[in-house]
Design a protein around this motif. Structure first.
Motif, short mmCIF file in Angstrom:
data_model
loop_
_atom_site.label_atom_id
_atom_site.label_comp_id
_atom_site.label_asym_id
_atom_site.label_seq_id
_atom_site.Cartn_x
_atom_site.Cartn_y
_atom_site.Cartn_z
N ASN A 118 0.84 -1.20 0.00
CA ASN A 118 0.00 0.00 0.00
C ASN A 118 0.87 1.25 0.00
N ASN A 119 0.57 2.17 -0.91
CA ASN A 119 1.32 3.42 -0.98
C ASN A 119 0.42 4.51 -1.56
N ASN A 120 0.37 5.66 -0.88
CA ASN A 120 -0.45 6.77 -1.37
C ASN A 120 -1.88 6.33 -1.69
N GLU A 121 -2.42 5.50 -0.82
CA GLU A 121 -3.79 5.01 -0.94
C GLU A 121 -4.01 4.14 -2.18
N VAL A 122 -2.92 3.70 -2.79
CA VAL A 122 -3.01 2.78 -3.93
C VAL A 122 -2.51 1.42 -3.46
N GLU A 123 -3.30 0.40 -3.69
CA GLU A 123 -2.91 -0.96 -3.28
C GLU A 123 -2.39 -1.72 -4.49
N GLN A 147 2.39 3.95 -11.37
CA GLN A 147 1.43 4.78 -10.63
C GLN A 147 1.59 6.26 -10.96
#
Length: 203
Positions: free
Chosen positions: A5-10, A60
């Motif tokens: 999970n990073n910057n609300e992106v899974e 991303q």
């Protein structure tokens, strides 16, 4: 399956025991990425991509079609392709290549790599020497390793310099491809000026 999970992106990644760091995203790789700033116009090469984390992570921030991932391992390439589909990153190009030997593209603004630590230096030598030629002017190469001196000397020899960051027990190297400029010292400039002045007087 690894979930990141990073910057609300899974992001999700299928792995197996035939590829590097199959149980968790490698700390060295994350350390390297902590120093990378992506911009929309980047063209990225994930060199030695394994199951594809770095290239998919880059996707991303930039258009996936501006990302190329390469590896020599068939297992890694199969997983990378599955993970591209799993994370809806269609457009990322996957190439089987020993280092940069089969990379036809050039003009990369970023080359990102986590070379093998416990082999001879033939792999990173290929990465650095051929990677330099594949970079656009102003393009950057990031490498993360457990070793320092060989990489420092090699990057200085090829690029003219390197920045080194120590993060989480790893060395992150940043080298930028810069335009070569011939340095002329003051003494030579003065000598040339006097020669030109003498020529004008003769005329």
């Amino acid at each position: 399956m690894i979930v990141y999970n990073n910057n609300e992106v899974e992001l999700k990644f299928k792995t197996n025991d035939k590829v590097f760091s199959p149980k968790a995203i490698d700390t060295g790789t994350l350390s390297m990425l902590s120093k990378v700033d992506f911009v929309p116009t980047d063209k990225v090469l994930d060199l030695g991509c394994g199951y594809g984390f770095v290239g998919i992570y880059a996707g991303q921030f930039i258009c996936p079609s501006q990302v190329i991932m390469s590896d020599i391992s068939d297992d890694a390439l199969r997983l990378a392709k599955e993970n591209i589909a799993l994370n809806n990153m269609n457009g990322i190009k996957v190439v089987k290549s020993n280092g940069l030997d089969n990379i036809d593209d050039s003009g990369f603004t970023l080359i990102l790599a986590n070379p093998p630590y416990h082999e001879d230096f033939s792999v990173p030598k290929n990465y650095i020497e051929k990677g330099y030629k594949k970079l656009a002017m102003g393009g950057k190469m990031y490498l993360v390793t457990k070793r320092k001196e060989w990489y420092k000397k090699k990057l200085i020899t090829v690029f003219g310099g390197t920045k080194i960051y120590e993060i989480n027990g790893y060395y992150v190297f940043l080298a930028e491809k810069k335009e070569y400029r011939k340095h002329v010292n003051k003494k030579n400039v003065n000598h040339l000026s006097k020669k030109l002045a003498r020529k004008k007087l003769k005329k």
